[in-house]
Write a protein that holds these residues in place. Structure first.
Motif, PDB file in Angstrom:
ATOM      1  N   TYR A   1      11.293   9.708   7.143  1.00  0.00           N
ATOM      2  CA  TYR A   1      10.485  10.194   6.765  1.00  0.00           C
ATOM      3  C   TYR A   1       8.751   9.739   7.460  1.00  0.00           C
ATOM      4  O   TYR A   1       9.015   8.536   6.859  1.00  0.00           O
ATOM      5  N   VAL A   2       8.073   9.669   8.673  1.00  0.00           N
ATOM      6  CA  VAL A   2       6.823   9.118   8.713  1.00  0.00           C
ATOM      7  C   VAL A   2       5.712   9.727   8.127  1.00  0.00           C
ATOM      8  O   VAL A   2       5.138  10.981   8.171  1.00  0.00           O
ATOM      9  N   GLN A   3       4.754   8.916   7.286  1.00  0.00           N
ATOM     10  CA  GLN A   3       3.935   9.532   6.297  1.00  0.00           C
ATOM     11  C   GLN A   3       2.945  10.046   7.156  1.00  0.00           C
ATOM     12  O   GLN A   3       2.863   9.638   8.379  1.00  0.00           O
ATOM     13  N   PRO A   4       1.612  10.421   6.475  1.00  0.00           N
ATOM     14  CA  PRO A   4       0.224  10.766   7.576  1.00  0.00           C
ATOM     15  C   PRO A   4      -0.574  10.057   7.749  1.00  0.00           C
ATOM     16  O   PRO A   4      -0.085   8.774   6.222  1.00  0.00           O
ATOM     17  N   ASN A   5      -0.953   9.319   9.162  1.00  0.00           N
ATOM     18  CA  ASN A   5      -2.001   8.391   8.386  1.00  0.00           C
ATOM     19  C   ASN A   5      -0.967   6.737   9.006  1.00  0.00           C
ATOM     20  O   ASN A   5      -1.816   6.026   8.438  1.00  0.00           O
TER      21      ASN A   5
ATOM     22  N   LEU B   1      11.185   0.876  10.531  1.00  0.00           N
ATOM     23  CA  LEU B   1      11.682   1.353  11.206  1.00  0.00           C
ATOM     24  C   LEU B   1      12.938  -0.026  11.142  1.00  0.00           C
ATOM     25  O   LEU B   1      14.357   0.033  10.909  1.00  0.00           O
ATOM     26  N   VAL B   2      12.671  -1.178  10.798  1.00  0.00           N
ATOM     27  CA  VAL B   2      12.884  -2.364  10.637  1.00  0.00           C
ATOM     28  C   VAL B   2      13.958  -2.294   9.310  1.00  0.00           C
ATOM     29  O   VAL B   2      14.862  -2.799   9.374  1.00  0.00           O
ATOM     30  N   LYS B   3      13.578  -2.064   8.115  1.00  0.00           N
ATOM     31  CA  LYS B   3      13.991  -1.942   6.991  1.00  0.00           C
ATOM     32  C   LYS B   3      14.805  -0.700   6.867  1.00  0.00           C
ATOM     33  O   LYS B   3      15.974  -1.258   6.291  1.00  0.00           O
ATOM     34  N   SER B   4      15.547   0.107   7.451  1.00  0.00           N
ATOM     35  CA  SER B   4      16.379   1.202   7.746  1.00  0.00           C
ATOM     36  C   SER B   4      16.769   0.894   8.615  1.00  0.00           C
ATOM     37  O   SER B   4      18.528   1.276   8.313  1.00  0.00           O
TER      38      SER B   4
ATOM     39  N   GLN C   1       4.213  11.494  15.373  1.00  0.00           N
ATOM     40  CA  GLN C   1       4.718  12.622  14.261  1.00  0.00           C
ATOM     41  C   GLN C   1       4.919  12.642  13.452  1.00  0.00           C
ATOM     42  O   GLN C   1       5.921  11.641  12.907  1.00  0.00           O
ATOM     43  N   VAL C   2       4.246  13.225  12.429  1.00  0.00           N
ATOM     44  CA  VAL C   2       4.972  13.495  11.093  1.00  0.00           C
ATOM     45  C   VAL C   2       5.747  14.314  10.283  1.00  0.00           C
ATOM     46  O   VAL C   2       5.750  15.060  11.091  1.00  0.00           O
ATOM     47  N   GLY C   3       6.396  13.301   9.863  1.00  0.00           N
ATOM     48  CA  GLY C   3       7.282  14.206   9.464  1.00  0.00           C
ATOM     49  C   GLY C   3       8.590  13.645   9.252  1.00  0.00           C
ATOM     50  O   GLY C   3       8.960  12.418   9.325  1.00  0.00           O
TER      51      GLY C   3
END
Length: 173
Positions: A110-114, A124-127, A150-152
């Motif tokens: 999940y990519v948060q806003p801002n 992405l590296v941590k996951s 994109q957020v989401g």
């Protein structure tokens, strides 16, 4: 006798008035407490409740730790748990870095806003989606995607090259 009779009279009157005021203060009963219960009438539980409105009330037998003591206890517990986990865990075989050897796994992020590109790269590296932050940020700059992330939720399946990862993050799903 004294030439300054008004001074002596003033001092005498002041002493008399002061004595009268002291007697009035001693006769007057003390003011009642705000809750209507004096400290002598309170049982220990009510006294604790009244005091807890303004102060931190603790039992006598409660041990208070300093920050250094707490940190040392936490570090000791973490070390003990790590040792216990290491002793119960069997030795694993080293993982292959070959992309073909990686089994198909589904990772959802999940990519948060801002969030900026470096924060997304760290995520992405941590996951485990990517291994090189710099390569990801470079590819994102090349595609002009720093402001287009994109957020989401984004789904990554199996091994993906850097272009596919950037395309997944830039396009909406």
């Amino acid at each position: 006798m004294f030439k300054n009779r008004a001074l002596v009279t003033g001092i005498g009157v002041g002493i008399i008035v002061g004595a009268i005021l002291l007697q009035v203060m001693l006769i007057r009963p003390s003011s009642p407490s705000k809750s209507g219960i004096s400290l002598e009438e309170m049982d220990p539980q009510k006294l604790k409740e009244e005091a807890s409105k303004y102060y931190l009330v603790l039992e006598k037998n409660v041990k208070m730790y300093t920050q250094a003591e707490l940190d040392a206890a936490v570090q000791k517990k973490v070390k003990d748990e790590a040792d216990k986990l290491a002793s119960t865990k069997p030795q694993e075989t080293p993982k292959s870095t070959d992309p073909a050897a990686v089994t198909s796994s589904k990772i959802v992020i999940y990519v948060q806003p801002n969030l900026d590109a470096t924060a997304v790269a760290e995520l992405l590296v941590k996951s485990g989606v990517i291994t090189d932050r710099k390569a990801f940020v470079t590819e994102l700059d090349k595609r002009g995607g720093n402001t287009k992330i994109q957020v989401g939720y984004h789904v990554f399946e199996g091994f993906m090259d850097m272009q596919t990862v950037v395309t997944n993050l830039i396009t909406s799903q």
